[in-house]
Scaffold this active site. Structure first.
Site, PDB file in Angstrom:
ATOM      1  N   ARG A 104       0.836  -1.208   0.000  1.00 48.93           N
ATOM      2  CA  ARG A 104       0.000   0.000   0.000  1.00 48.93           C
ATOM      3  C   ARG A 104       0.866   1.252   0.000  1.00 48.93           C
ATOM      4  O   ARG A 104       2.009   1.249   0.444  1.00 48.93           O
ATOM      5  CB  ARG A 104      -0.949   0.000   1.199  1.00 48.93           C
ATOM      6  N   HIS A 105       0.293   2.320  -0.537  1.00 46.58           N
ATOM      7  CA  HIS A 105       0.972   3.604  -0.514  1.00 46.58           C
ATOM      8  C   HIS A 105       0.976   4.113   0.929  1.00 46.58           C
ATOM      9  O   HIS A 105      -0.017   3.996   1.634  1.00 46.58           O
ATOM     10  CB  HIS A 105       0.232   4.601  -1.415  1.00 46.58           C
ATOM     11  N   PRO A 106       2.085   4.689   1.375  1.00 41.63           N
ATOM     12  CA  PRO A 106       2.164   5.063   2.796  1.00 41.63           C
ATOM     13  C   PRO A 106       1.212   6.185   3.219  1.00 41.63           C
ATOM     14  O   PRO A 106       0.795   6.219   4.375  1.00 41.63           O
ATOM     15  CB  PRO A 106       3.626   5.488   2.975  1.00 41.63           C
ATOM     16  N   THR A 107       0.841   7.085   2.313  1.00 40.22           N
ATOM     17  CA  THR A 107       0.065   8.244   2.750  1.00 40.22           C
ATOM     18  C   THR A 107      -1.189   8.500   1.911  1.00 40.22           C
ATOM     19  O   THR A 107      -1.811   9.544   2.046  1.00 40.22           O
ATOM     20  CB  THR A 107       0.930   9.535   2.730  1.00 40.22           C
ATOM     21  N   PHE A 123      -5.095   2.747  -1.683  1.00 41.19           N
ATOM     22  CA  PHE A 123      -4.091   2.780  -2.734  1.00 41.19           C
ATOM     23  C   PHE A 123      -3.204   1.579  -2.453  1.00 41.19           C
ATOM     24  O   PHE A 123      -2.141   1.688  -1.865  1.00 41.19           O
ATOM     25  CB  PHE A 123      -3.304   4.099  -2.595  1.00 41.19           C
TER      26      PHE A 123
END
Lengths: 389, 389
Positions: B232-235, B239
């Site tokens: 997953r995208h960190p922020t 996503f």
């Protein structure tokens, strides 16, 4: 570098950058680092999406600040006559236009490549999109993760037998932005000879295929797609992370001579062991070899083993987190972490340095601040007026 | 592309490529794809290390074949007088010299930049090494994995809370090779204006710092280095990958409008739920949101959900392995998988296509075969003789 300085290679060039988020702005940063003046043309009110990306310092995005340091900004509504007139004046001064809309959007705005090339035959038009301007999926939306997934890199990243893992850096965007920079630079070179600009069309998915040399060779030669292999190289052994008493370090012993040096440095009597005599044999016994090595390395710190192996000439290094990497003496010696000079009263940020070191290209000790949205409108208009266009 | 064709941008240029393994040859491929003639100068007997890299077809490396398609080869012993004379004649015809030795090796051979620049002022000298030509570690050996480890990307790649994971593609080498191509292209452009060549010095570790925009911004703004976040995208949320009945796919809903579309497409009544109302709230409840989404998506295949979400305008895609990626209709439509035309009786291979699509640059339907070691000696000598040098 002792050759005579001749200035930055792209000094005097103007890049109009209509892109947002990452791939396009990353390309613009490369051109800026090579000496071009980059003018971000942003949409009014919100501007580049990344102005709203965390983390924030004094209300400003550190992400935006790092990626857009040293660029100028003007906000233009390209559906409004007055702003279109400004954009037209900018186009007449520009060497390069960058955009990352879906194919067709620039045409609907009246700024497709055909129209622009007829008006400004020297202009270089650089486009980056998820899937490029041709093919059945050219109209589909994409983000970094979509092309990381679809392009195959997630399928070879992660623990052995585990689920797919995203590459921590946004290489879906970044390598596409780098290919765009290469295309634009090649077009600038060709323009010096032909007098004519060109269109460059980069698809993020294409770029993912291009960077997977090993996976492609393996898949096409054997018919079997590789899976993830954790922290080890799939076909070279030992070439992976190993545990020390206080963390991880890597050993990259890519051939028999290095393996012999490694065994000597660790006092491991394996150099004459048939199970480890060749790279093929070491690959077959990779898990056993890892245990034998870690039985030694767990007894001391990672720094200890890195020093021992460096002395022995074996490629090695600590696994560093970003805080450690950013204070690595070699990284600092190469100016790869730069302070961003704050605007008066503005927040302080850091940004990456320019990894392209070349004759004539100055190595600045700091980067200029990223622009406020529309923050350079007056200066840009004055520059256009001064040229009388 | 409907603009008039004007030929490949680097047509007529000659690149002498003394590099081996990956970073340098990858750069040479980029220049070759842009129209330059690439002559590999290999050491006698063994040649480029990657000639011995698996997998093999009819005794030839598929890895070498994919990376060196369309190049020529001459084997030269630069400690022997006769071969040095040939190398000197090649230098007089070359626009670009590429090398990836440790700093100082070329000087000891008598071919350092200072000497070459004095003799051939227009020659562009491109060097890529583990740590670059300056700084305390410039003499240390490095491989891809060493700079992936030390540069931080492994620390942000892998399962949440898990050990560091190597990026499956060799981005330690590849992005360095791409930066080298950019520096060389910028130097070629500048040479058209100044008449003078330049030295380009790329360090693989530098390149790793340059591509980690998010990790650098986060670490320098907050003082805390990020760790791995799986797929997953960190922020940004949601996503990441999600499980379907038969495999993984990604959802990249980067803003509130896309999240609303996603909820509608999945018939999930979450768009008005305060826990998921903003990206910040979704990030806080990322694990809960993943479970709620997968409770729906596990009921159908990945292809089903990709079709549903594409129809809804939500960026999505299957997680494909390389075999799937290489038969992806969009990848094929963009000529990103090319057959390598076999030499008579030689093995058949495949290679990646050129991701730089631009006006005037032909899109070949196949790549020429990679050279046998020293396989072009006669042709190269005849070419030198024909020019009378």
């Amino acid at each position: 570098m002792t050759a005579p300085l001749s200035g930055a290679p792209l000094a005097g060039l103007v890049v109009l950058d209509m892109t947002h988020v990452l791939a396009g702005p990353f390309c613009a940063t490369i051109l800026s680092d090579l000496g071009a003046r980059v003018i971000k043309v942003e949409r009014p009110v919100t501007g580049d999406d990344t102005r709203a990306f965390p983390p924030f310092v004094q209300g400003e995005s550190a992400y935006f600040a790092a990626l857009n340091a040293g660029k100028q900004s003007i906000a233009l509504d390209l559906r409004a006559g007055g702003d279109r007139a400004i954009f037209d004046r900018l186009l007449a001064r520009a060497d390069v236009l960058l955009e990352n809309y879906r194919p067709g959007v620039m045409e609907r705005l009246g700024y497709g490549y055909e129209v622009l090339h007829a008006r400004h035959p020297r202009l270089i038009y650089g486009a980056v999109s998820g899937f490029g301007h041709t093919g059945p999926d050219s109209q589909k939306p994409a983000y970094d993760m979509v092309v990381q997934a679809r392009g195959g890199v997630m399928s070879i990243t992660g623990e052995e037998g585990g689920p797919p893992v995203r590459v921590g850096a946004s290489i879906g965007d970044i390598v596409a932005g780098m290919y765009l920079a290469q295309g634009v630079l090649a077009a600038l070179f060709a323009r010096e000879r032909t007098g004519e600009g060109a269109k460059v069309d980069i698809g993020m998915l294409d770029a993912q295929i291009a960077i997977q040399e090993h996976s492609l060779a393996l898949t096409t030669a054997t018919g079997h797609a590789p899976g993830p292999t954790g922290a080890r190289h799939p076909t070279i052994t030992p070439f992976s992370t190993f545990r020390a008493a206080d963390g991880f370090f890597v050993i990259a012993a890519g051939n028999d001579a290095l393996f012999a040096k490694l065994c000597e440095a660790l006092a491991l009597p394996l150099a004459d062991d048939a199970r480890f005599a060749t790279n093929a044999a070491r690959c077959e016994n990779v898990h056993l070899l890892k245990r034998l090595i870690e039985a030694v390395t767990l007894g001391q710190t990672a720094d200890h083993w890195v020093a021992v192996l460096e002395a022995a000439g074996v490629p090695t290094g600590r696994v560093q987190d970003m805080a450690q990497a950013l204070r690595d003496p070699q990284v600092l010696a190469r100016n790869m972490v730069l302070p961003v000079t704050p605007r008066a009263g503005g927040p302080a940020f850091s940004a990456a340095g320019n990894p392209i070191k070349m004759t004539g290209l100055p190595e600045p000790a700091a980067r200029a601040a990223a622009p406020l949205l529309d923050g350079d409108r007056a200066a840009i208009l004055a520059w256009l007026d001064a040229a009388g266009r």
